[in-house]
Design a protein around this motif. Structure first.
Motif, PDB file in Angstrom:
ATOM      1  N   GLN A 201       0.844  -1.205   0.140  1.00 19.90           N
ATOM      2  CA  GLN A 201       0.069  -0.069   0.150  1.00 19.90           C
ATOM      3  C   GLN A 201       1.085   1.400  -0.121  1.00 19.90           C
ATOM      4  OE1 GLN A 201      -3.138  -0.277   3.097  1.00 19.90           O
ATOM      5  NE2 GLN A 201      -2.820  -2.207   3.307  1.00 19.90           N
ATOM      6  N   TYR A 202       1.924   1.148   0.428  1.00 18.19           N
ATOM      7  CA  TYR A 202       3.096   2.219   0.571  1.00 18.19           C
ATOM      8  C   TYR A 202       4.519   1.906  -0.028  1.00 18.19           C
ATOM      9  CZ  TYR A 202      -0.943   3.205   4.217  1.00 18.19           C
ATOM     10  OH  TYR A 202      -1.544   3.590   4.851  1.00 18.19           O
ATOM     11  N   LEU A 203       5.348   2.968  -0.332  1.00 20.65           N
ATOM     12  CA  LEU A 203       6.550   2.535  -0.778  1.00 20.65           C
ATOM     13  C   LEU A 203       7.567   2.448   0.326  1.00 20.65           C
ATOM     14  CD1 LEU A 203       8.694   2.474  -2.990  1.00 20.65           C
ATOM     15  CD2 LEU A 203       8.716   5.165  -2.787  1.00 20.65           C
ATOM     16  N   THR A 204       7.310   3.327   1.497  1.00 19.68           N
ATOM     17  CA  THR A 204       8.421   3.285   2.476  1.00 19.68           C
ATOM     18  C   THR A 204       7.560   3.266   3.721  1.00 19.68           C
ATOM     19  OG1 THR A 204       8.358   5.948   2.789  1.00 19.68           O
ATOM     20  CG2 THR A 204      10.019   4.831   1.382  1.00 19.68           C
ATOM     21  N   LYS A 205       8.201   2.998   4.841  1.00 22.69           N
ATOM     22  CA  LYS A 205       7.452   2.795   6.002  1.00 22.69           C
ATOM     23  C   LYS A 205       7.028   4.189   6.571  1.00 22.69           C
ATOM     24  CE  LYS A 205      11.831   2.419   8.840  1.00 22.69           C
ATOM     25  NZ  LYS A 205      12.544   1.326   9.746  1.00 22.69           N
ATOM     26  N   GLU A 206       7.790   5.267   6.163  1.00 22.89           N
ATOM     27  CA  GLU A 206       7.723   6.559   6.769  1.00 22.89           C
ATOM     28  C   GLU A 206       6.259   6.983   6.154  1.00 22.89           C
ATOM     29  OE1 GLU A 206      11.660   5.435   7.454  1.00 22.89           O
ATOM     30  OE2 GLU A 206      10.664   5.547   5.386  1.00 22.89           O
ATOM     31  N   GLU A 207       5.907   6.363   4.914  1.00 21.54           N
ATOM     32  CA  GLU A 207       4.688   6.915   4.261  1.00 21.54           C
ATOM     33  C   GLU A 207       3.251   6.299   5.035  1.00 21.54           C
ATOM     34  OE1 GLU A 207       4.496   5.949   0.337  1.00 21.54           O
ATOM     35  OE2 GLU A 207       6.294   7.128  -0.290  1.00 21.54           O
ATOM     36  N   ILE A 208       3.564   5.432   5.924  1.00 20.69           N
ATOM     37  CA  ILE A 208       2.540   4.865   6.752  1.00 20.69           C
ATOM     38  C   ILE A 208       1.798   6.000   7.592  1.00 20.69           C
ATOM     39  CG2 ILE A 208       1.670   2.862   8.384  1.00 20.69           C
ATOM     40  CD1 ILE A 208       3.818   1.340   7.089  1.00 20.69           C
ATOM     41  N   PRO A 209       0.489   6.343   7.644  1.00 23.79           N
ATOM     42  CA  PRO A 209      -0.023   7.401   8.476  1.00 23.79           C
ATOM     43  C   PRO A 209       0.202   6.647   9.986  1.00 23.79           C
ATOM     44  CG  PRO A 209      -1.530   7.002   6.774  1.00 23.79           C
ATOM     45  CD  PRO A 209      -0.356   5.967   6.669  1.00 23.79           C
ATOM     46  N   GLU A 210       0.452   7.984  10.971  1.00 22.30           N
ATOM     47  CA  GLU A 210       0.922   7.640  12.349  1.00 22.30           C
ATOM     48  C   GLU A 210      -0.404   6.849  12.930  1.00 22.30           C
ATOM     49  OE1 GLU A 210       2.959   6.894  15.620  1.00 22.30           O
ATOM     50  OE2 GLU A 210       3.498   7.674  13.687  1.00 22.30           O
ATOM     51  N   GLU A 211      -1.660   7.335  12.493  1.00 24.41           N
ATOM     52  CA  GLU A 211      -2.835   6.706  12.976  1.00 24.41           C
ATOM     53  C   GLU A 211      -2.942   5.288  12.751  1.00 24.41           C
ATOM     54  OE1 GLU A 211      -4.208   9.335   9.666  1.00 24.41           O
ATOM     55  OE2 GLU A 211      -2.710   9.109  11.081  1.00 24.41           O
ATOM     56  N   VAL A 212      -2.525   4.937  11.749  1.00 24.95           N
ATOM     57  CA  VAL A 212      -2.611   3.676  11.117  1.00 24.95           C
ATOM     58  C   VAL A 212      -1.930   2.715  11.898  1.00 24.95           C
ATOM     59  CG1 VAL A 212      -2.203   2.028   9.158  1.00 24.95           C
ATOM     60  CG2 VAL A 212      -3.478   4.065   8.683  1.00 24.95           C
ATOM     61  N   LEU A 213      -0.445   3.101  12.377  1.00 23.65           N
ATOM     62  CA  LEU A 213       0.540   2.347  12.947  1.00 23.65           C
ATOM     63  C   LEU A 213      -0.019   2.280  14.558  1.00 23.65           C
ATOM     64  CD1 LEU A 213       3.951   3.841  11.848  1.00 23.65           C
ATOM     65  CD2 LEU A 213       3.030   1.471  11.709  1.00 23.65           C
ATOM     66  N   GLN A 214      -0.575   3.350  14.983  1.00 18.96           N
ATOM     67  CA  GLN A 214      -1.004   3.280  16.396  1.00 18.96           C
ATOM     68  C   GLN A 214      -2.283   2.377  16.549  1.00 18.96           C
ATOM     69  OE1 GLN A 214       0.232   4.734  19.133  1.00 18.96           O
ATOM     70  NE2 GLN A 214       1.893   5.221  18.040  1.00 18.96           N
ATOM     71  N   GLN A 215      -2.942   2.170  15.478  1.00 18.33           N
ATOM     72  CA  GLN A 215      -4.214   1.368  15.587  1.00 18.33           C
ATOM     73  C   GLN A 215      -3.791  -0.405  15.614  1.00 18.33           C
ATOM     74  OE1 GLN A 215      -6.837   1.478  12.200  1.00 18.33           O
ATOM     75  NE2 GLN A 215      -8.281   0.395  13.459  1.00 18.33           N
ATOM     76  N   GLU A 216      -2.588  -0.347  14.782  1.00 24.41           N
ATOM     77  CA  GLU A 216      -2.057  -1.761  14.577  1.00 24.41           C
ATOM     78  C   GLU A 216      -1.339  -2.125  15.972  1.00 24.41           C
ATOM     79  OE1 GLU A 216      -2.658  -4.169  12.065  1.00 24.41           O
ATOM     80  OE2 GLU A 216      -3.550  -2.692  11.202  1.00 24.41           O
ATOM     81  N   LEU A 217      -0.487  -1.327  16.475  1.00 22.34           N
ATOM     82  CA  LEU A 217      -0.009  -1.517  17.722  1.00 22.34           C
ATOM     83  C   LEU A 217      -0.993  -1.881  18.818  1.00 22.34           C
ATOM     84  CD1 LEU A 217       2.752   1.179  17.662  1.00 22.34           C
ATOM     85  CD2 LEU A 217       3.337  -0.977  17.958  1.00 22.34           C
ATOM     86  N   GLU A 218      -2.138  -0.957  19.071  1.00 22.08           N
ATOM     87  CA  GLU A 218      -3.066  -1.236  19.970  1.00 22.08           C
ATOM     88  C   GLU A 218      -3.517  -2.753  19.804  1.00 22.08           C
ATOM     89  OE1 GLU A 218      -3.976   0.275  22.916  1.00 22.08           O
ATOM     90  OE2 GLU A 218      -2.015   1.818  22.142  1.00 22.08           O
ATOM     91  N   ILE A 219      -3.953  -3.011  18.374  1.00 21.71           N
ATOM     92  CA  ILE A 219      -4.542  -4.481  18.435  1.00 21.71           C
ATOM     93  C   ILE A 219      -3.546  -5.603  18.698  1.00 21.71           C
ATOM     94  CG2 ILE A 219      -5.086  -5.876  16.367  1.00 21.71           C
ATOM     95  CD1 ILE A 219      -6.248  -3.607  14.918  1.00 21.71           C
TER      96      ILE A 219
END
Length: 289
Positions: A201-219
């Motif tokens: 879905q993204y080229l680099t990990k830096e492009e992943i939105p912070e809210e998406v990462l936080q959601q995955e971390l919480e899960i």
């Protein structure tokens, strides 16, 4: 009046329409070929109107690269059934649309593309050509979307297009940098195949939105807690899982190479020299446009 088989054959050869459609059109026109052609065109428009609400979940992705290798295009052409998706007339339409997309040379110019003169029938525009193919196939056809990608002006690079053998997935990669042409071609093609297989879905990990990462971390944190891990330990477990199971799945440069999982796509680019993926596109039949 009696319509000769030779006249029916001539109309079929000119239009690609079915035997009975040509016979009926000639009977309605009194044997006038020009009027019969118009009748067949009108039939295409009628079918388009009648089937406007039909779902189009089948189709093909087609693609091509310009002669200089600096511009590529993909198109997503849909129809109602797999039978029509495999139809030669339908697939020829998809290939023609690719050429129009290359000629337009920009994204977001669908209206301009549809108004271009058809290559296979200069008497109509692309929009009408689609209607004519609807008339021949009897199904709704939808030009879902197209994508154009190019090497940035002034940069060295190459565009590669890969179409999976089932024509349901197509990818396009823009690779830039300084390396010999063969190295660039081979690597661009391997990355295009990687994208078809892994659907990043993204080229680099830096492009992943912070809210998406936080959601995955919480899960993942909650999952670790549910497994009986203390909260402070669950936090570290969650970060490890997100990095391995999520970031590597959605960020292209973090993905293990499909042929050799001991190295990532990013590592392959660095090993090849000063190369980078400037842009990528993935189209898939059945995926939202």
């Amino acid at each position: 009046m009696s319509i000769s088989p030779q006249l029916i054959k001539q109309l079929r050869d000119e239009t690609g329409a079915g035997f009975m459609d040509c016979k009926n059109a000639l009977e309605q026109s009194g044997g006038d070929l020009e009027k019969a052609r118009l009748i067949l065109r009108e039939k295409g428009a009628i079918i388009a109107t009648k089937r406007a609400t039909k779902e189009v979940n089948q189709g093909v992705v087609a693609g091509a690269v310009s002669a200089d290798g600096r511009v590529g295009a993909l198109v997503d052409l849909r129809c109602e059934t797999d039978f029509v998706a495999r139809n030669e007339e339908f697939q020829k339409l998809a290939e023609e649309l690719v050429q129009h997309a290359l000629a337009v040379g920009e994204n977001g110019k669908m209206e301009e593309l549809l108004q271009r003169t058809a290559l296979s029938d200069p008497s109509v525009d692309v929009a009408k050509l689609i209607e004519l193919v609807m008339g021949k196939t009897g199904e709704r056809i939808a030009f879902q979307t197209y994508a154009v990608a190019r090497v940035p002006e002034g940069e060295n690079g190459i565009v590669d297009v890969y179409i999976h053998h089932n024509k349901l997935v197509g990818t396009m990669v823009v690779l830039t940098g300084n390396a010999d042409p063969e190295t660039m071609r081979n690597l661009a093609h391997e990355i295009a195949i990687q994208i078809a297989w892994s659907a990043p879905q993204y080229l680099t990990k830096e492009e992943i939105p912070e809210e998406v990462l936080q959601q995955e971390l919480e899960i993942e944190k909650q999952r670790a807690i549910n497994e009986g891990k203390p909260a402070n330990v669950a936090e570290n477990i969650a970060r490890g899982r997100v990095n391995k199971n999520f970031i590597q799945r959605v960020a292209l440069l973090e993905q293990p190479f499909y042929k050799d999982e001991s190295k990532t796509i990013g590592e392959m680019l660095r090993a090849a020299g000063d190369l980078k993926v400037a842009h990528f596109v993935r189209l898939e039949i059945g995926a939202p446009s």
